[in-house]
Scaffold this motif. Structure first.
Motif, PDB file in Angstrom:
ATOM      1  N   ASP A  31      10.120   3.651   3.814  1.00  0.00           N
ATOM      2  CA  ASP A  31      10.962   4.591   4.550  1.00  0.00           C
ATOM      3  C   ASP A  31      11.857   5.393   3.607  1.00  0.00           C
ATOM      4  OD1 ASP A  31      11.749   5.777   6.955  1.00  0.00           O
ATOM      5  OD2 ASP A  31      13.376   4.344   7.257  1.00  0.00           O
ATOM      6  N   ARG A  32      12.489   4.722   2.650  1.00  0.00           N
ATOM      7  CA  ARG A  32      13.362   5.419   1.695  1.00  0.00           C
ATOM      8  C   ARG A  32      12.593   6.466   0.894  1.00  0.00           C
ATOM      9  NH1 ARG A  32      15.598   0.200   0.824  1.00  0.00           N
ATOM     10  NH2 ARG A  32      14.435  -0.030  -1.113  1.00  0.00           N
ATOM     11  N   ASN A  33      11.314   6.200   0.667  1.00  0.00           N
ATOM     12  CA  ASN A  33      10.478   7.133  -0.076  1.00  0.00           C
ATOM     13  C   ASN A  33       9.753   8.120   0.829  1.00  0.00           C
ATOM     14  OD1 ASN A  33      10.505   6.371  -3.086  1.00  0.00           O
ATOM     15  ND2 ASN A  33      10.401   4.413  -2.018  1.00  0.00           N
ATOM     16  N   ARG A  34      10.144   8.137   2.094  1.00  0.00           N
ATOM     17  CA  ARG A  34       9.621   9.071   3.093  1.00  0.00           C
ATOM     18  C   ARG A  34       8.095   9.012   3.208  1.00  0.00           C
ATOM     19  NH1 ARG A  34      14.041  12.740   4.348  1.00  0.00           N
ATOM     20  NH2 ARG A  34      15.670  12.341   2.856  1.00  0.00           N
ATOM     21  N   PHE A  35       7.565   7.792   3.198  1.00  0.00           N
ATOM     22  CA  PHE A  35       6.129   7.606   3.366  1.00  0.00           C
ATOM     23  C   PHE A  35       5.704   8.196   4.696  1.00  0.00           C
ATOM     24  CE2 PHE A  35       2.516   5.130   4.945  1.00  0.00           C
ATOM     25  CZ  PHE A  35       1.621   5.322   3.910  1.00  0.00           C
ATOM     26  N   SER A  36       4.686   9.043   4.671  1.00  0.00           N
ATOM     27  CA  SER A  36       4.210   9.665   5.911  1.00  0.00           C
ATOM     28  C   SER A  36       2.690   9.583   6.020  1.00  0.00           C
ATOM     29  CB  SER A  36       4.665  11.123   5.983  1.00  0.00           C
ATOM     30  OG  SER A  36       4.103  11.859   4.912  1.00  0.00           O
ATOM     31  N   GLY A  37       2.113   8.655   5.266  1.00  0.00           N
ATOM     32  CA  GLY A  37       0.659   8.501   5.284  1.00  0.00           C
ATOM     33  C   GLY A  37       0.201   7.521   6.342  1.00  0.00           C
ATOM     34  N   HIS A  38      -0.938   6.942   6.095  1.00  0.00           N
ATOM     35  CA  HIS A  38      -1.559   6.007   7.026  1.00  0.00           C
ATOM     36  C   HIS A  38      -1.515   4.602   6.459  1.00  0.00           C
ATOM     37  CE1 HIS A  38      -3.209   9.299   9.397  1.00  0.00           C
ATOM     38  NE2 HIS A  38      -3.483   9.884   8.245  1.00  0.00           N
ATOM     39  N   PHE A  39      -1.462   3.622   7.340  1.00  0.00           N
ATOM     40  CA  PHE A  39      -1.609   2.230   6.949  1.00  0.00           C
ATOM     41  C   PHE A  39      -3.006   1.772   7.349  1.00  0.00           C
ATOM     42  CE2 PHE A  39       3.048   2.253   7.358  1.00  0.00           C
ATOM     43  CZ  PHE A  39       3.389   1.655   6.154  1.00  0.00           C
ATOM     44  N   VAL A  40      -3.685   1.077   6.454  1.00  0.00           N
ATOM     45  CA  VAL A  40      -4.967   0.453   6.767  1.00  0.00           C
ATOM     46  C   VAL A  40      -4.663  -1.004   7.075  1.00  0.00           C
ATOM     47  CG1 VAL A  40      -7.217  -0.221   5.860  1.00  0.00           C
ATOM     48  CG2 VAL A  40      -6.240   2.001   5.245  1.00  0.00           C
ATOM     49  N   LEU A  41      -5.005  -1.431   8.278  1.00  0.00           N
ATOM     50  CA  LEU A  41      -4.752  -2.806   8.684  1.00  0.00           C
ATOM     51  C   LEU A  41      -6.047  -3.586   8.584  1.00  0.00           C
ATOM     52  CD1 LEU A  41      -2.608  -2.026  11.845  1.00  0.00           C
ATOM     53  CD2 LEU A  41      -1.839  -2.380   9.492  1.00  0.00           C
ATOM     54  N   GLU A  42      -6.075  -4.547   7.673  1.00  0.00           N
ATOM     55  CA  GLU A  42      -7.280  -5.341   7.446  1.00  0.00           C
ATOM     56  C   GLU A  42      -6.867  -6.804   7.349  1.00  0.00           C
ATOM     57  OE1 GLU A  42     -10.916  -5.721   4.245  1.00  0.00           O
ATOM     58  OE2 GLU A  42      -9.060  -4.753   3.648  1.00  0.00           O
ATOM     59  N   TYR A  43      -7.128  -7.549   8.400  1.00  0.00           N
ATOM     60  CA  TYR A  43      -6.759  -8.959   8.439  1.00  0.00           C
ATOM     61  C   TYR A  43      -8.034  -9.787   8.393  1.00  0.00           C
ATOM     62  CZ  TYR A  43      -2.439  -6.815   9.970  1.00  0.00           C
ATOM     63  OH  TYR A  43      -1.319  -6.046  10.060  1.00  0.00           O
ATOM     64  N   THR A  44      -8.171 -10.633   7.375  1.00  0.00           N
ATOM     65  CA  THR A  44      -9.432 -11.326   7.165  1.00  0.00           C
ATOM     66  C   THR A  44      -9.363 -12.832   7.390  1.00  0.00           C
ATOM     67  OG1 THR A  44      -9.006 -11.560   4.797  1.00  0.00           O
ATOM     68  CG2 THR A  44     -10.203  -9.571   5.513  1.00  0.00           C
ATOM     69  N   ASP A  45      -8.197 -13.359   7.696  1.00  0.00           N
ATOM     70  CA  ASP A  45      -8.113 -14.794   7.941  1.00  0.00           C
ATOM     71  C   ASP A  45      -8.821 -15.131   9.252  1.00  0.00           C
ATOM     72  OD1 ASP A  45      -6.314 -17.213   6.744  1.00  0.00           O
ATOM     73  OD2 ASP A  45      -6.649 -17.439   8.904  1.00  0.00           O
ATOM     74  N   SER A  46      -9.602 -16.185   9.249  1.00  0.00           N
ATOM     75  CA  SER A  46     -10.414 -16.527  10.419  1.00  0.00           C
ATOM     76  C   SER A  46      -9.584 -16.848  11.658  1.00  0.00           C
ATOM     77  CB  SER A  46     -11.349 -17.695  10.100  1.00  0.00           C
ATOM     78  OG  SER A  46     -10.594 -18.848   9.763  1.00  0.00           O
ATOM     79  N   LYS A  47      -8.309 -17.169  11.494  1.00  0.00           N
ATOM     80  CA  LYS A  47      -7.482 -17.471  12.671  1.00  0.00           C
ATOM     81  C   LYS A  47      -7.293 -16.246  13.572  1.00  0.00           C
ATOM     82  CE  LYS A  47      -2.964 -16.866  10.450  1.00  0.00           C
ATOM     83  NZ  LYS A  47      -1.747 -17.592  10.081  1.00  0.00           N
ATOM     84  N   TYR A  48      -7.605 -15.061  13.071  1.00  0.00           N
ATOM     85  CA  TYR A  48      -7.465 -13.836  13.865  1.00  0.00           C
ATOM     86  C   TYR A  48      -8.756 -13.440  14.585  1.00  0.00           C
ATOM     87  CZ  TYR A  48      -3.544 -13.404  10.600  1.00  0.00           C
ATOM     88  OH  TYR A  48      -2.432 -13.636   9.849  1.00  0.00           O
TER      89      TYR A  48
END
Length: 75
Positions: A31-48
């Motif tokens: 936020d302080r660096n004014r990030f305005s891009g995209h987040f890639v959400l990749e969760y690989t633990d089998s509990k998900y």
């Protein structure tokens, strides 16, 4: 941005808040660096694997609270 939480000794990509990273501090840095891009959400633990929607919904609310609600209050 490919950003995931981690836990020492676990090689899986963990959902935000499920590991040891200081998620609030990291998001504050974005936020302080004014990030305005995209987040890639990749969760690989089998509990998900059985209910993936729940983990992505949890992360969505973290992002929404930080980058939509909090930023809106500061304007």
């Amino acid at each position: 941005c490919h950003f995931m939480d981690y836990k020492n000794g676990i090689r899986s990509h963990l959902a935000w808040g499920d590991g040891e990273a200081d998620i609030k501090e990291i998001l504050d840095i974005f936020d302080r660096n004014r990030f305005s891009g995209h987040f890639v959400l990749e969760y690989t633990d089998s509990k998900y694997f059985l209910e993936p929607f729940k983990v992505y919904e949890k992360t969505y609310h973290i992002i929404r609270r930080k980058f939509i609600i909090e930023r809106g209050r500061r304007k």
